[in-house]
Design a protein around this motif. Structure first.
Motif, PDB file in Angstrom:
ATOM      1  N   VAL A  30       0.758  -1.387  -0.077  1.00 44.23           N
ATOM      2  CA  VAL A  30      -0.084  -0.018   0.078  1.00 44.23           C
ATOM      3  C   VAL A  30       0.908   1.269  -0.028  1.00 44.23           C
ATOM      4  CG1 VAL A  30      -1.473   1.430   1.320  1.00 44.23           C
ATOM      5  CG2 VAL A  30      -2.009  -0.998   1.209  1.00 44.23           C
ATOM      6  N   VAL A  31       0.602   2.279  -1.082  1.00 44.32           N
ATOM      7  CA  VAL A  31       1.437   3.555  -0.945  1.00 44.32           C
ATOM      8  C   VAL A  31       0.435   4.697  -0.832  1.00 44.32           C
ATOM      9  CG1 VAL A  31       2.830   5.140  -2.235  1.00 44.32           C
ATOM     10  CG2 VAL A  31       3.050   2.501  -2.582  1.00 44.32           C
ATOM     11  N   THR A  32       0.445   5.278   0.407  1.00 46.10           N
ATOM     12  CA  THR A  32      -0.503   6.397   0.404  1.00 46.10           C
ATOM     13  C   THR A  32       0.269   7.686  -0.258  1.00 46.10           C
ATOM     14  OG1 THR A  32       0.654   7.458   2.522  1.00 46.10           O
ATOM     15  CG2 THR A  32      -0.995   5.658   3.080  1.00 46.10           C
ATOM     16  N   GLY A  50       6.958  -6.700  -9.519  1.00 45.65           N
ATOM     17  CA  GLY A  50       6.026  -7.579  -9.249  1.00 45.65           C
ATOM     18  C   GLY A  50       5.152  -7.766  -8.211  1.00 45.65           C
ATOM     19  N   ALA A  51       4.932  -6.637  -7.302  1.00 48.53           N
ATOM     20  CA  ALA A  51       4.129  -6.745  -6.262  1.00 48.53           C
ATOM     21  C   ALA A  51       2.686  -6.175  -6.883  1.00 48.53           C
ATOM     22  CB  ALA A  51       4.730  -5.581  -5.146  1.00 48.53           C
ATOM     23  N   GLU A  52       1.752  -6.697  -6.079  1.00 51.73           N
ATOM     24  CA  GLU A  52       0.412  -6.040  -6.134  1.00 51.73           C
ATOM     25  C   GLU A  52       0.216  -4.665  -5.263  1.00 51.73           C
ATOM     26  OE1 GLU A  52      -3.077  -6.717  -3.651  1.00 51.73           O
ATOM     27  OE2 GLU A  52      -3.450  -8.164  -4.747  1.00 51.73           O
ATOM     28  N   VAL A  53       0.066  -3.639  -6.023  1.00 48.88           N
ATOM     29  CA  VAL A  53       0.216  -2.260  -5.364  1.00 48.88           C
ATOM     30  C   VAL A  53      -1.076  -1.792  -5.090  1.00 48.88           C
ATOM     31  CG1 VAL A  53       1.511  -0.176  -5.140  1.00 48.88           C
ATOM     32  CG2 VAL A  53       2.326  -2.093  -6.392  1.00 48.88           C
ATOM     33  N   THR A  54      -1.626  -1.238  -3.878  1.00 54.19           N
ATOM     34  CA  THR A  54      -2.628  -0.307  -3.974  1.00 54.19           C
ATOM     35  C   THR A  54      -2.271   1.061  -3.785  1.00 54.19           C
ATOM     36  OG1 THR A  54      -4.001  -2.145  -3.055  1.00 54.19           O
ATOM     37  CG2 THR A  54      -4.915  -0.006  -2.611  1.00 54.19           C
ATOM     38  N   ALA A  78      -1.891  -5.641 -11.569  1.00 56.19           N
ATOM     39  CA  ALA A  78      -2.188  -5.655 -10.249  1.00 56.19           C
ATOM     40  C   ALA A  78      -1.938  -4.490  -9.677  1.00 56.19           C
ATOM     41  CB  ALA A  78      -1.605  -6.785  -9.423  1.00 56.19           C
ATOM     42  N   VAL A  79      -2.199  -3.374 -10.155  1.00 55.43           N
ATOM     43  CA  VAL A  79      -2.027  -1.958  -9.521  1.00 55.43           C
ATOM     44  C   VAL A  79      -3.497  -1.282  -9.239  1.00 55.43           C
ATOM     45  CG1 VAL A  79      -1.079   0.307  -9.801  1.00 55.43           C
ATOM     46  CG2 VAL A  79      -0.042  -1.609 -10.897  1.00 55.43           C
ATOM     47  N   LEU A  80      -3.995  -1.129  -8.024  1.00 55.26           N
ATOM     48  CA  LEU A  80      -5.149  -1.097  -7.515  1.00 55.26           C
ATOM     49  C   LEU A  80      -5.320   0.335  -7.141  1.00 55.26           C
ATOM     50  CD1 LEU A  80      -5.626  -4.438  -5.938  1.00 55.26           C
ATOM     51  CD2 LEU A  80      -6.136  -4.045  -8.219  1.00 55.26           C
ATOM     52  N   VAL A  81      -6.668   0.760  -6.717  1.00 57.50           N
ATOM     53  CA  VAL A  81      -6.839   2.194  -6.225  1.00 57.50           C
ATOM     54  C   VAL A  81      -7.917   2.101  -5.155  1.00 57.50           C
ATOM     55  CG1 VAL A  81      -7.392   4.662  -6.599  1.00 57.50           C
ATOM     56  CG2 VAL A  81      -6.122   3.135  -8.400  1.00 57.50           C
ATOM     57  N   LEU A 105       3.985  -4.567   2.746  1.00 56.32           N
ATOM     58  CA  LEU A 105       4.749  -3.243   2.630  1.00 56.32           C
ATOM     59  C   LEU A 105       3.692  -2.088   2.722  1.00 56.32           C
ATOM     60  CD1 LEU A 105       7.149  -3.861  -0.642  1.00 56.32           C
ATOM     61  CD2 LEU A 105       7.790  -3.643   1.920  1.00 56.32           C
ATOM     62  N   LEU A 106       3.821  -1.403   3.823  1.00 53.86           N
ATOM     63  CA  LEU A 106       3.199  -0.377   3.722  1.00 53.86           C
ATOM     64  C   LEU A 106       3.821   1.086   3.885  1.00 53.86           C
ATOM     65  CD1 LEU A 106       0.652   1.456   4.646  1.00 53.86           C
ATOM     66  CD2 LEU A 106       0.923   1.022   7.042  1.00 53.86           C
ATOM     67  N   ILE A 107       3.820   1.743   2.844  1.00 50.42           N
ATOM     68  CA  ILE A 107       4.641   2.883   2.500  1.00 50.42           C
ATOM     69  C   ILE A 107       3.815   4.316   2.974  1.00 50.42           C
ATOM     70  CG2 ILE A 107       5.931   4.259   0.919  1.00 50.42           C
ATOM     71  CD1 ILE A 107       7.021   1.073   1.282  1.00 50.42           C
TER      72      ILE A 107
END
Length: 314
Positions: A30-32, A50-54, A78-81, A105-107
């Motif tokens: 997750v990336v805020t 290769g990560a799934e990223v929200t 796999a790039v989500l919002v 991973l929490l960014i």
């Protein structure tokens, strides 16, 4: 005291260079604030590995545009919002409650800088409410997801932390004159202190948390600053050696070091700049980490004050 961590990367390294050869398949991030500035390049690098990223974004439409562009450039679909308004505790808790499954991973990347005096409906000063309180509630709300397989939390701080410790007697400028740079500074100090206390509390849970200074980057973060003031601060910060600015791709590199490097495995409470662990700040210098930002007593006090104010805990 542990030996200082140094990496093969430095000032000019980019986020994509840091993740080259790294495989994040099966990992979820997750990336805020992932819809603008260095957040976009953080999302891109994680997706490229290769990560799934929200993308957790206040502006969902902007987030969707970034997601589409990153998917096209990396080949990772796999790039989500998901919506997230850090100044709203209700929004933050809703995001955490909706999360399902593990989170690796929490960014904590989003932030506001040098804004005019603004208060949330609760009466909290906006910069502290956004930069610290929002991320504190979010991280604690995601605690079980982070604990599931061990995880890394990365807090984007700033050399601005050198402007002020957390002034516990008057965090919200209710009894002192508002100074937007001191307000920003204490919120960025809080980002570092958060990791110091999280490391103490969560070591047995397999969760680590570290902070970083991304560098001087011209992004929307500076929207509250005039060009004249910005140039004056760049000159002031640099002294006889003008502050060198980074591109967003370079600015995201230190975030990725803390997110993926095996060199920081199992470590918490660190502060990195230019892709390496920072040295202690010396008076008059604009780099390094302030002693008050890594003080265990201040870190414990911040955690307690945050829990009491927000009525959340993990």
């Amino acid at each position: 005291m542990s030996e200082r961590i140094t990496t093969p990367f430095g000032f000019g390294s980019t986020a994509l260079e840091v993740v080259e050869g790294v495989d994040l398949s099966g990992r979820r991030a997750v990336v805020t604030g992932g819809a603008s500035g260095i957040g976009v390049e953080t999302v891109r690098a994680l997706a490229a590995a290769g990560a799934e990223v929200t993308i957790a974004a206040r502006d969902v439409e902007a987030g969707q545009k970034v997601a589409a562009e990153v998917s096209a450039s990396t080949g990772n679909k796999a790039v989500l919002v998901a919506p997230l308004e850090l100044t709203s505790q209700e929004s933050v808790k809703a995001f955490a409650a909706a999360w399902d499954g593990p989170l690796h991973l929490l960014i904590n990347n989003a932030g506001v800088m040098a804004s005019p005096l603004t208060r949330t409906p609760e009466g909290w000063e906006l910069q502290f409410a956004t930069n610290h309180f929002g991320h504190f509630t979010l991280t604690l709300g995601l605690f079980d997801a982070l604990r599931a397989e061990g995880a890394r939390v990365v807090n984007v701080s700033s050399s601005g932390h050198l402007s002020s410790p957390v002034v516990f007697e008057d965090i919200h400028f209710e009894r002192r004159e508002y100074d937007r740079w001191q307000a920003y500074g204490q919120s960025k100090t809080a980002n570092v202190l958060f990791g110091v206390e999280a490391g103490r509390r969560w070591a047995s849970e397999g969760i680590t948390m570290n902070a970083l200074m991304p560098g001087g980057i011209l992004t929307a973060l500076q929207r509250h600053i005039s060009q004249e003031e910005l140039q004056a601060r760049i000159k002031l910060r640099g002294g006889d050696n003008p502050l060198r600015l980074k591109t967003p791709e370079q600015g995201a590199a230190t975030t990725l070091v803390l997110a993926v490097s095996p060199l920081v495995e199992g470590r918490s409470g660190l502060y990195f700049e230019d892709c390496n662990e920072a040295l202690p700040n010396t008076e008059g210098m604009t780099n390094g980490v302030a002693a008050y930002a890594v003080d265990p007593e201040a870190a414990a006090q911040l955690w307690k004050a945050s829990e009491e104010t927000l009525k959340v805990q993990a």
